[in-house]
Motif scaffolding. Structure first.
Motif, mmCIF file in Angstrom:
data_model
loop_
_atom_site.group_PDB
_atom_site.id
_atom_site.type_symbol
_atom_site.label_atom_id
_atom_site.label_comp_id
_atom_site.label_asym_id
_atom_site.label_seq_id
_atom_site.Cartn_x
_atom_site.Cartn_y
_atom_site.Cartn_z
ATOM 1 N N VAL A 56 0.836 -1.215 0.000
ATOM 2 C CA VAL A 56 0.000 0.000 0.000
ATOM 3 C C VAL A 56 0.863 1.254 0.000
ATOM 4 O O VAL A 56 0.604 2.203 -0.752
ATOM 5 C CB VAL A 56 -0.960 -0.019 1.208
ATOM 6 C CG1 VAL A 56 -1.606 1.354 1.392
ATOM 7 C CG2 VAL A 56 -2.024 -1.090 1.036
ATOM 8 N N LEU A 57 1.889 1.266 0.841
ATOM 9 C CA LEU A 57 2.778 2.432 0.902
ATOM 10 C C LEU A 57 3.467 2.679 -0.440
ATOM 11 O O LEU A 57 3.553 3.820 -0.915
ATOM 12 C CB LEU A 57 3.826 2.240 2.008
ATOM 13 C CG LEU A 57 3.299 2.308 3.447
ATOM 14 C CD1 LEU A 57 4.419 1.993 4.437
ATOM 15 C CD2 LEU A 57 2.727 3.705 3.735
ATOM 16 N N PHE A 58 3.937 1.619 -1.058
ATOM 17 C CA PHE A 58 4.608 1.767 -2.367
ATOM 18 C C PHE A 58 3.649 2.324 -3.416
ATOM 19 O O PHE A 58 3.996 3.252 -4.164
ATOM 20 C CB PHE A 58 5.154 0.409 -2.827
ATOM 21 C CG PHE A 58 5.658 0.426 -4.243
ATOM 22 C CD1 PHE A 58 6.895 0.975 -4.550
ATOM 23 C CD2 PHE A 58 4.871 -0.087 -5.284
ATOM 24 C CE1 PHE A 58 7.359 0.997 -5.867
ATOM 25 C CE2 PHE A 58 5.319 -0.070 -6.591
ATOM 26 C CZ PHE A 58 6.572 0.488 -6.884
ATOM 27 N N MET A 59 2.442 1.761 -3.486
ATOM 28 C CA MET A 59 1.476 2.201 -4.493
ATOM 29 C C MET A 59 1.084 3.664 -4.285
ATOM 30 O O MET A 59 0.950 4.429 -5.245
ATOM 31 C CB MET A 59 0.231 1.307 -4.461
ATOM 32 C CG MET A 59 0.488 -0.141 -4.855
ATOM 33 S SD MET A 59 1.109 -0.341 -6.537
ATOM 34 C CE MET A 59 -0.361 0.050 -7.479
ATOM 35 N N ILE A 106 -2.616 8.996 -7.005
ATOM 36 C CA ILE A 106 -4.057 8.745 -7.144
ATOM 37 C C ILE A 106 -4.333 7.346 -7.712
ATOM 38 O O ILE A 106 -5.169 6.618 -7.165
ATOM 39 C CB ILE A 106 -4.725 9.839 -8.005
ATOM 40 C CG1 ILE A 106 -4.813 11.125 -7.192
ATOM 41 C CG2 ILE A 106 -6.125 9.397 -8.455
ATOM 42 C CD1 ILE A 106 -5.426 12.287 -7.915
ATOM 43 N N PRO A 107 -3.681 6.914 -8.789
ATOM 44 C CA PRO A 107 -3.887 5.538 -9.240
ATOM 45 C C PRO A 107 -3.530 4.511 -8.157
ATOM 46 O O PRO A 107 -4.177 3.457 -8.057
ATOM 47 C CB PRO A 107 -2.959 5.412 -10.449
ATOM 48 C CG PRO A 107 -2.843 6.797 -10.973
ATOM 49 C CD PRO A 107 -2.839 7.665 -9.752
ATOM 50 N N GLY A 108 -2.514 4.805 -7.359
ATOM 51 C CA GLY A 108 -2.156 3.913 -6.262
ATOM 52 C C GLY A 108 -3.259 3.824 -5.231
ATOM 53 O O GLY A 108 -3.555 2.741 -4.696
ATOM 54 N N PHE A 109 -3.903 4.969 -4.942
ATOM 55 C CA PHE A 109 -5.038 4.989 -4.005
ATOM 56 C C PHE A 109 -6.187 4.156 -4.559
ATOM 57 O O PHE A 109 -6.829 3.382 -3.837
ATOM 58 C CB PHE A 109 -5.473 6.442 -3.773
ATOM 59 C CG PHE A 109 -6.727 6.573 -2.954
ATOM 60 C CD1 PHE A 109 -6.739 6.230 -1.617
ATOM 61 C CD2 PHE A 109 -7.898 7.042 -3.539
ATOM 62 C CE1 PHE A 109 -7.896 6.348 -0.854
ATOM 63 C CE2 PHE A 109 -9.064 7.162 -2.795
ATOM 64 C CZ PHE A 109 -9.058 6.821 -1.444
ATOM 65 N N VAL A 110 -6.430 4.295 -5.868
ATOM 66 C CA VAL A 110 -7.476 3.510 -6.523
ATOM 67 C C VAL A 110 -7.151 2.019 -6.442
ATOM 68 O O VAL A 110 -8.026 1.185 -6.194
ATOM 69 C CB VAL A 110 -7.624 3.950 -7.997
ATOM 70 C CG1 VAL A 110 -8.449 2.942 -8.786
ATOM 71 C CG2 VAL A 110 -8.262 5.331 -8.069
ATOM 72 N N VAL A 163 -2.185 -6.699 -8.117
ATOM 73 C CA VAL A 163 -1.424 -5.446 -8.117
ATOM 74 C C VAL A 163 -0.622 -5.322 -9.408
ATOM 75 O O VAL A 163 -0.518 -4.231 -9.990
ATOM 76 C CB VAL A 163 -0.490 -5.389 -6.890
ATOM 77 C CG1 VAL A 163 0.393 -4.146 -6.947
ATOM 78 C CG2 VAL A 163 -1.310 -5.392 -5.614
ATOM 79 N N ASP A 164 -0.077 -6.425 -9.877
ATOM 80 C CA ASP A 164 0.698 -6.413 -11.111
ATOM 81 C C ASP A 164 -0.147 -5.919 -12.286
ATOM 82 O O ASP A 164 0.322 -5.139 -13.128
ATOM 83 C CB ASP A 164 1.220 -7.821 -11.403
ATOM 84 C CG ASP A 164 2.008 -7.883 -12.704
ATOM 85 O OD1 ASP A 164 3.046 -7.211 -12.793
ATOM 86 O OD2 ASP A 164 1.583 -8.599 -13.615
ATOM 87 N N VAL A 185 -1.317 -1.287 -16.089
ATOM 88 C CA VAL A 185 -2.233 -0.242 -16.558
ATOM 89 C C VAL A 185 -1.693 1.148 -16.231
ATOM 90 O O VAL A 185 -1.680 2.053 -17.077
ATOM 91 C CB VAL A 185 -3.630 -0.432 -15.931
ATOM 92 C CG1 VAL A 185 -4.523 0.774 -16.263
ATOM 93 C CG2 VAL A 185 -4.279 -1.708 -16.421
ATOM 94 N N PHE A 186 -1.236 1.326 -14.996
ATOM 95 C CA PHE A 186 -0.780 2.652 -14.563
ATOM 96 C C PHE A 186 0.438 3.113 -15.357
ATOM 97 O O PHE A 186 0.587 4.302 -15.665
ATOM 98 C CB PHE A 186 -0.466 2.644 -13.066
ATOM 99 C CG PHE A 186 -1.659 2.328 -12.191
ATOM 100 C CD1 PHE A 186 -2.948 2.458 -12.687
ATOM 101 C CD2 PHE A 186 -1.489 1.893 -10.878
ATOM 102 C CE1 PHE A 186 -4.052 2.159 -11.885
ATOM 103 C CE2 PHE A 186 -2.576 1.594 -10.082
ATOM 104 C CZ PHE A 186 -3.855 1.725 -10.587
#
Length: 416
Positions: free
Chosen positions: A264-267, A273-277, A316-317, A322-323
């Motif tokens: 979670v911290l890395f994302m 914002i994409p990491g939060f999503v 996550v991958d 996508v990101f």
């Protein structure tokens, strides 16, 4: 302003649905006649988590092919009936290889007593109401499901050997005038009590009485199993204490917590914002997995937890692929909204290819594996489907709603 309101409404709707599902999973739900238990109470724990005993039996026979398969299937029915009579929960009874049967009994207190009960030779008897024995399992040549010619109703057909045919003829001749029953007893439990309508002189009888195909097949299997001349040898036994299982579960959960926190911290730091999503989608993924497990009545094991953690990484991958595509599109000068559409479109084939190959591996493991390997395969396949859905559907819906709301215009907030 209309587009902005619509985007915010879609985003909040998804968050509310996921939050409601999360609350139900953690605390349960009891409202308006609907009662849902907390998820932790609905997920059954396997032998390696709950403790108990497992035993592997091997058929002592030279039979092969369909005949061997028939013997194994019949014996599994007998084992299942005995285990149910013990009142044990979440038993696992599976064929292992060609001649072996693996039985797992989570939560068993007296392992030796349970094993002795399950593994003893089946005792099948046809007896009268006064307790006198007419014939035993050794006299039954065959038992199968057939259908009446007039009504197509499923019935059970019996065939006895010469000794059994004579004894059965004598008994039915005495019972027919009063239409008294013959009790069919397996391991001292009455499994059927058909009434005798006529004398049966030729050693061939039928049992009828509102059977379904399934119930008739079960009765035929039990009767055949009681007559099997095949011995089963106990070749492997192991007892796992509840303490070992509990420690294994705690260690697995602790490891999963640490991994999720780092993830979670890395994302959040790298993709913002994409990491939060992605984190929200990860919650949805966990909920889908949990509710699927409860609905299926599946049993959670350590290999299953390993497959779950692996599929989390795959979920996550998919988001990372996508990101990264979205970042490339933004750097090429496209708007945030256009970059999101293009990023998902271009990443889809890569995500699908990667997940399909892993899913195929899961199918192979399930078909050729045994016991814990099958559990790992099932968890892996469920995880792949859930990860695909959350990455392609939920993440996309959340990102598009954010872009449609037009509240974030700084491309750096998308990691670009």
């Amino acid at each position: 302003m209309k587009i902005k309101s619509k985007g915010i409404a879609v985003f909040l709707s998804i968050i509310i649905i996921i939050s409601a599902a999360l609350y139900t999973a953690v605390s349960g739900l009891n409202m308006g006649g609907i009662s849902i238990a907390p998820m932790k109470d609905g997920i059954k724990q396997g032998l390696d988590l709950k403790g108990g005993v497992y035993v592997v039996y091997e058929a002592q026979t030279d039979e092969t092919g369909e005949e061997l398969k028939k013997i194994i299937d019949q014996t599994i029915e007998v084992f299942r009936r005995r285990i149910d009579s013990l009142g044990l929960t979440e038993p696992v009874i599976v064929k292992e290889g060609e001649k072996r049967i693996r039985i797992e009994l989570p939560g068993v207190k007296n392992a030796r007593e349970a094993i002795d009960m399950v593994g003893k030779t089946a005792q099948l008897k046809f007896i009268l109401e006064d307790g006198s024995v007419v014939v035993t399992g050794k006299n039954v040549k065959d038992s199968e499901v057939v259908f009446r010619n007039d009504s197509n109703e499923p019935i059970v057909s019996l065939k006895f050997d010469a000794e059994g045919a004579k004894a059965f003829a004598d008994a039915t001749e005495k019972l027919a005038p009063t239409r008294s029953p013959i009790l069919i007893v397996l391991d001292n439990q009455v499994i059927s009590s058909p009434r005798v309508n006529d004398k049966i002189p030729n050693g061939e009888a039928t049992i009828s009485g509102n059977f379904t195909v399934e119930s008739a097949s079960e009765l035929a299997n039990l009767i055949r199993a009681g007559a099997l001349p095949v011995d089963f040898k106990e070749i492997q036994t192991s007892t796992i204490t509840a303490t070992l299982g509990e420690n294994a579960l705690k260690a697995s959960v602790q490891g999963a917590k640490i991994g999720v926190v780092i993830l979670v911290l890395f994302m959040l730091l790298y993709y913002r914002i994409p990491g939060f999503v992605a984190c929200i989608a990860l919650v949805a993924y966990a909920l889908i997995i949990g509710f699927t497990f409860v609905i299926m009545g599946a049993t959670l094991t350590l290999p299953g937890i390993a497959a779950l953690i692996l599929s989390v990484g795959m979920a996550v991958d998919a988001n990372v692929i996508v990101f990264e595509r979205i970042k490339e599109e933004i750097r090429n000068g496209k708007s945030i909204r256009a970059s999101i559409d293009s990023g998902f479109s271009k990443a889809l084939s890569t995500i699908v290819d990667g997940n399909i190959t892993t899913f195929i591996a899961g199918v192979v493991l399930y078909n050729f594996g045994t016991g814990p390997i099958k559990g790992f395969a099932v968890m892996l396949m469920i995880g792949i489907i859930a990860s695909m859905f959350t990455a392609v559907v939920i993440s996309k819906a959340l990102l598009k709603s954010i872009s449609n709301a037009n509240v974030v215009k700084n491309t750096k907030m998308f990691g670009a």
